[in-house]
Design a protein around this motif. Structure first.
Motif, short mmCIF file in Angstrom:
data_model
loop_
_atom_site.label_atom_id
_atom_site.label_comp_id
_atom_site.label_asym_id
_atom_site.label_seq_id
_atom_site.Cartn_x
_atom_site.Cartn_y
_atom_site.Cartn_z
N UNK A 172 0.86 -1.17 0.00
CA UNK A 172 0.00 0.00 0.00
C UNK A 172 0.90 1.22 0.00
N UNK A 173 0.38 2.35 -0.46
CA UNK A 173 1.21 3.54 -0.51
C UNK A 173 1.24 4.29 0.82
N UNK A 174 0.45 3.81 1.81
CA UNK A 174 0.47 4.42 3.14
C UNK A 174 0.52 3.32 4.20
N UNK A 175 1.14 3.65 5.34
CA UNK A 175 1.28 2.71 6.45
C UNK A 175 0.71 3.38 7.70
N UNK A 176 -0.05 2.64 8.48
CA UNK A 176 -0.59 3.15 9.74
C UNK A 176 0.55 3.22 10.75
N UNK A 177 0.83 4.43 11.27
CA UNK A 177 1.94 4.62 12.18
C UNK A 177 1.50 5.00 13.59
N UNK A 178 0.21 5.20 13.79
CA UNK A 178 -0.24 5.57 15.13
C UNK A 178 -1.73 5.80 15.19
N UNK A 179 -2.19 6.13 16.40
CA UNK A 179 -3.60 6.41 16.62
C UNK A 179 -3.73 7.45 17.72
N UNK A 180 -4.79 8.20 17.66
CA UNK A 180 -5.07 9.20 18.68
C UNK A 180 -5.89 8.52 19.78
N UNK A 181 -5.34 8.50 20.99
CA UNK A 181 -5.99 7.81 22.10
C UNK A 181 -6.94 8.72 22.86
N UNK A 182 -6.92 10.01 22.58
CA UNK A 182 -7.82 10.94 23.24
C UNK A 182 -7.16 12.27 23.49
N UNK A 227 -4.19 22.28 13.37
CA UNK A 227 -5.63 22.39 13.22
C UNK A 227 -6.44 21.92 14.41
N UNK A 228 -5.77 21.48 15.47
CA UNK A 228 -6.47 21.01 16.67
C UNK A 228 -6.14 21.99 17.79
N UNK A 229 -7.12 22.82 18.17
CA UNK A 229 -6.85 23.91 19.11
C UNK A 229 -7.52 23.76 20.46
N UNK A 230 -8.56 22.94 20.55
CA UNK A 230 -9.29 22.83 21.81
C UNK A 230 -9.35 21.37 22.27
N UNK A 231 -9.67 21.20 23.54
CA UNK A 231 -9.86 19.85 24.08
C UNK A 231 -10.97 19.13 23.32
N UNK A 232 -12.01 19.85 22.95
CA UNK A 232 -13.13 19.25 22.22
C UNK A 232 -12.68 18.76 20.84
N UNK A 233 -11.85 19.56 20.17
CA UNK A 233 -11.29 19.13 18.87
C UNK A 233 -10.48 17.84 19.04
N UNK A 234 -9.65 17.82 20.09
CA UNK A 234 -8.79 16.66 20.34
C UNK A 234 -9.64 15.44 20.69
N UNK A 235 -10.62 15.62 21.55
CA UNK A 235 -11.46 14.49 21.97
C UNK A 235 -12.25 13.92 20.79
N UNK A 292 -11.24 13.46 17.92
CA UNK A 292 -10.34 12.63 17.10
C UNK A 292 -10.01 11.29 17.75
N UNK A 293 -10.50 11.04 18.96
CA UNK A 293 -10.21 9.78 19.67
C UNK A 293 -10.49 8.59 18.74
N UNK A 294 -9.52 7.68 18.66
CA UNK A 294 -9.67 6.49 17.83
C UNK A 294 -9.24 6.66 16.38
N UNK A 295 -8.92 7.87 15.98
CA UNK A 295 -8.49 8.13 14.61
C UNK A 295 -7.10 7.55 14.38
#
Length: 166
Positions: A3-13, A66-74, A76-79
């Protein structure tokens, strides 16, 4: 299954109140995740530059563009975060990206089909291949003794499951 992309991580919260995220890195050296250029979401619709801030329980603290607030970060959980393959280091002949193993046909030393690799797990003692063939599921330690041959070009793995010679 290149594949041309590899999963390197995830946002846990979210971490903190100013948009920081808790990042789980899938890289051999966890901090390397920040050096693979903009990382994208699995669907490719969003891209983030990553700036690591500090080690945190269960991963790394990071700021994402592009992630400025706790709500923005939350939100993305699981992304999952994906890097372009060309940004990643090439591997020695006896190492493989998990993405390249998923879907490969698995045969025994006599050529009998055992199934296909559905997943790779790492519970701390080394990688385990989940091989599915019909209703049969095999969990094989990903060691040279059990998996002597990985032929990416042929799309095939030769495995000698423990107890198969009895």
């Amino acid at each position: 299954m290149a594949t041309d992309r590899i999963c390197v991580g995830a946002i846990a919260g979210a971490f903190g109140v100013r948009g920081e995220v808790r990042l789980k890195s899938f890289c051999a050296q966890p901090a390397d995740i920040a050096g693979y250029g903009p990382l994208t979401t699995e669907d490719g619709k969003r891209a983030f530059t990553v700036r690591l801030t500090r080690p945190v329980t269960g991963g790394l603290g990071a700021r994402l563009s592009g992630v400025a607030t706790r709500e923005d970060a939350e939100a993305l959980r699981g992304t999952t975060l994906w890097a372009p393959r060309e940004a990643l280091p090439s591997l020695p002949d006896d190492e493989f990206y998990h993405a390249d193993l998923i879907g490969l046909e698995v045969v025994d030393p006599g050529g009998q089909l055992l199934g296909r690799v559905r997943a790779i797990f790492d519970h701390g003692a080394g990688d385990i291949l989940e091989v599915v063939g019909g209703k049969q599921v095999l969990l094989l330690p990903f060691t040279r003794a059990v998996v002597p041959t990985v032929d990416l070009a042929a799309g095939r793995i030769v495995a000698d499951p423990p107890g198969s010679d009895e």
